[in-house]
Design a protein around this motif. Structure first.
Motif, PDB file in Angstrom:
ATOM      1  N   UNK A  87       0.830  -1.204   0.000  1.00 12.71           N
ATOM      2  CA  UNK A  87       0.000   0.000   0.000  1.00 12.71           C
ATOM      3  C   UNK A  87       0.866   1.257   0.000  1.00 12.71           C
ATOM      4  N   UNK A  88       1.935   1.257   0.770  1.00 11.98           N
ATOM      5  CA  UNK A  88       2.834   2.419   0.781  1.00 11.98           C
ATOM      6  C   UNK A  88       3.491   2.625  -0.577  1.00 11.98           C
ATOM      7  N   UNK A  89       3.845   1.518  -1.229  1.00 14.85           N
ATOM      8  CA  UNK A  89       4.441   1.629  -2.561  1.00 14.85           C
ATOM      9  C   UNK A  89       3.431   2.243  -3.537  1.00 14.85           C
ATOM     10  N   UNK A  90       2.187   1.774  -3.487  1.00 14.87           N
ATOM     11  CA  UNK A  90       1.145   2.330  -4.372  1.00 14.87           C
ATOM     12  C   UNK A  90       0.887   3.798  -4.049  1.00 14.87           C
ATOM     13  N   UNK A  91       0.821   4.141  -2.761  1.00 10.18           N
ATOM     14  CA  UNK A  91       0.567   5.534  -2.383  1.00 10.18           C
ATOM     15  C   UNK A  91       1.668   6.460  -2.878  1.00 10.18           C
ATOM     16  N   UNK A  92       2.909   6.015  -2.734  1.00  5.91           N
ATOM     17  CA  UNK A  92       4.043   6.822  -3.179  1.00  5.91           C
ATOM     18  C   UNK A  92       4.026   6.999  -4.698  1.00  5.91           C
ATOM     19  N   UNK A  93       3.750   5.925  -5.410  1.00  4.34           N
ATOM     20  CA  UNK A  93       3.668   6.007  -6.871  1.00  4.34           C
ATOM     21  C   UNK A  93       2.502   6.907  -7.289  1.00  4.34           C
ATOM     22  N   UNK A  94       1.382   6.749  -6.620  1.00  2.00           N
ATOM     23  CA  UNK A  94       0.193   7.528  -6.978  1.00  2.00           C
ATOM     24  C   UNK A  94       0.443   9.018  -6.789  1.00  2.00           C
ATOM     25  N   UNK A  95       1.227   9.389  -5.798  1.00  3.40           N
ATOM     26  CA  UNK A  95       1.549  10.805  -5.593  1.00  3.40           C
ATOM     27  C   UNK A  95       2.259  11.371  -6.823  1.00  3.40           C
ATOM     28  N   UNK A  96       3.152  10.587  -7.416  1.00  5.60           N
ATOM     29  CA  UNK A  96       3.833  11.039  -8.640  1.00  5.60           C
ATOM     30  C   UNK A  96       2.874  11.011  -9.825  1.00  5.60           C
ATOM     31  N   UNK A  97       2.043   9.982  -9.905  1.00  2.00           N
ATOM     32  CA  UNK A  97       1.131   9.833 -11.037  1.00  2.00           C
ATOM     33  C   UNK A  97       0.065  10.928 -11.090  1.00  2.00           C
ATOM     34  N   UNK A  98      -0.282  11.487  -9.947  1.00  2.00           N
ATOM     35  CA  UNK A  98      -1.320  12.514  -9.904  1.00  2.00           C
ATOM     36  C   UNK A  98      -0.754  13.909  -9.663  1.00  2.00           C
ATOM     37  N   UNK A  99       0.566  14.023  -9.712  1.00  2.00           N
ATOM     38  CA  UNK A  99       1.213  15.308  -9.496  1.00  2.00           C
ATOM     39  C   UNK A  99       1.042  16.220 -10.693  1.00  2.00           C
ATOM     40  N   UNK A 100       1.740  17.346 -10.661  1.00  2.00           N
ATOM     41  CA  UNK A 100       1.615  18.311 -11.761  1.00  2.00           C
ATOM     42  C   UNK A 100       2.337  17.830 -13.015  1.00  2.00           C
ATOM     43  N   UNK A 101       1.946  18.420 -14.105  1.00  2.00           N
ATOM     44  CA  UNK A 101       2.643  18.168 -15.365  1.00  2.00           C
ATOM     45  C   UNK A 101       1.863  17.291 -16.312  1.00  2.00           C
ATOM     46  N   UNK A 102       2.456  17.095 -17.482  1.00  2.00           N
ATOM     47  CA  UNK A 102       1.859  16.243 -18.505  1.00  2.00           C
ATOM     48  C   UNK A 102       1.952  14.790 -18.050  1.00  2.00           C
ATOM     49  N   UNK A 103       1.291  13.918 -18.768  1.00  2.00           N
ATOM     50  CA  UNK A 103       1.337  12.492 -18.430  1.00  2.00           C
ATOM     51  C   UNK A 103       2.782  11.977 -18.461  1.00  2.00           C
ATOM     52  N   UNK A 104       3.538  12.350 -19.471  1.00  2.00           N
ATOM     53  CA  UNK A 104       4.923  11.890 -19.565  1.00  2.00           C
ATOM     54  C   UNK A 104       5.779  12.472 -18.437  1.00  2.00           C
ATOM     55  N   UNK A 105       5.526  13.704 -18.068  1.00  2.00           N
ATOM     56  CA  UNK A 105       6.255  14.297 -16.937  1.00  2.00           C
ATOM     57  C   UNK A 105       5.941  13.570 -15.636  1.00  2.00           C
ATOM     58  N   UNK A 106       4.712  13.104 -15.474  1.00  2.00           N
ATOM     59  CA  UNK A 106       4.339  12.370 -14.261  1.00  2.00           C
ATOM     60  C   UNK A 106       4.973  10.980 -14.238  1.00  2.00           C
ATOM     61  N   UNK A 107       5.064  10.336 -15.393  1.00  2.00           N
ATOM     62  CA  UNK A 107       5.774   9.058 -15.475  1.00  2.00           C
ATOM     63  C   UNK A 107       7.240   9.280 -15.126  1.00  2.00           C
ATOM     64  N   UNK A 108       7.828  10.326 -15.676  1.00  2.00           N
ATOM     65  CA  UNK A 108       9.227  10.653 -15.379  1.00  2.00           C
ATOM     66  C   UNK A 108       9.417  10.943 -13.895  1.00  2.00           C
ATOM     67  N   UNK A 109       8.476  11.671 -13.297  1.00  2.00           N
ATOM     68  CA  UNK A 109       8.563  11.973 -11.860  1.00  2.00           C
ATOM     69  C   UNK A 109       8.530  10.695 -11.048  1.00  2.00           C
ATOM     70  N   UNK A 110       7.701   9.741 -11.444  1.00  2.00           N
ATOM     71  CA  UNK A 110       7.657   8.446 -10.745  1.00  2.00           C
ATOM     72  C   UNK A 110       8.999   7.730 -10.866  1.00  2.00           C
ATOM     73  N   UNK A 111       9.524   7.653 -12.072  1.00  2.00           N
ATOM     74  CA  UNK A 111      10.782   6.938 -12.279  1.00  2.00           C
ATOM     75  C   UNK A 111      11.956   7.604 -11.563  1.00  2.00           C
ATOM     76  N   UNK A 112      11.926   8.926 -11.496  1.00  2.00           N
ATOM     77  CA  UNK A 112      13.041   9.664 -10.898  1.00  2.00           C
ATOM     78  C   UNK A 112      12.850   9.974  -9.413  1.00  2.00           C
ATOM     79  N   UNK A 113      11.735   9.587  -8.825  1.00  2.00           N
ATOM     80  CA  UNK A 113      11.490   9.960  -7.434  1.00  2.00           C
ATOM     81  C   UNK A 113      12.569   9.367  -6.533  1.00  2.00           C
ATOM     82  N   UNK A 114      12.768  10.010  -5.418  1.00  2.00           N
ATOM     83  CA  UNK A 114      13.823   9.583  -4.498  1.00  2.00           C
ATOM     84  C   UNK A 114      13.538   8.184  -3.976  1.00  2.00           C
TER      85      UNK A 114
END
Length: 188
Positions: free
Chosen positions: A59-86
């Motif tokens: 659940x924590x993994x999904x929550x953390x990913x979801x924060x990037x997936x629903x963050x600002x930016x275009x869809x590709x920027x959100x995918x990039x944010x997920x991949x690059x997150x700390x």
């Protein structure tokens, strides 16, 4: 933190460090400071406690990913944010690590949170990639589902590369390589 929470958190840490087989009830009790009676008051045994810990990690993994997936930016920027997150690349993924444990993979109940988490991740990534394709950010021929599977593999494989090399930059290199393939100029 009450005893039940200490047991779950201690089990999560031990599963991440040692895997299911290497996590004994005695180690859980020692790490949590809970006695055997307390452990069996809250959980029927190691599999029940491990399932609670694995479900929480998933659940924590999904929550953390979801924060990037629903963050600002275009869809590709959100995918990039997920991949690059700390991430602690040298520690690896607490859910992905469980796939290496034969006892977890052989038990449908213990395997379920692992399967569900990776299915959810692939579905969310595929949705974002489809959106990016529709918005013209990605090549129209891109297969969102196959690309989502590849990106999930890059994340998990990046952890393996970082751990093997003893350097977190190996994870970052895998991610940047995948993003470079996604964002190369159209027609190349």
């Amino acid at each position: 933190m009450d005893t039940r929470e200490r047991l779950i958190e201690s089990t999560r840490e031990l599963l991440w460090e040692r895997g299911y087989v290497g996590t004994s009830p005695k180690a859980i009790q020692h790490r949590s400071g809970a006695g055997q009676g307390s452990m069996y008051h809250h959980f029927t045994g190691k599999p029940d406690l491990a399932l609670a810990a694995m479900t929480r990690s998933a659940q924590e993994m999904r929550d953390s990913a979801e924060a990037a997936f629903t963050g600002p930016g275009t869809a590709l920027q959100r995918v990039s944010a997920y991949l690059r997150r700390e991430r602690d690349a040298l520690k690896g993924c607490p859910v992905g690590r469980l796939t290496q444990d034969p006892d977890v993979m052989a038990d449908p109940v213990l395997r379920k949170p692992v399967e569900e988490t990776f299915a959810w991740l692939a579905d969310r990534l595929a949705g974002l990639l489809a959106e990016a394709r529709e918005d013209g950010e990605l090549d129209a021929a891109l297969d969102p589902a196959a690309t989502a599977a590849a990106l999930a593999a890059v994340v998990q494989g990046g952890y393996v590369l970082a751990r093997a090399a003893g350097r977190p930059d190996a994870y970052a290199a895998a991610v940047e390589g995948a993003l470079g393939l996604l964002t190369r100029p159209k027609g190349d």
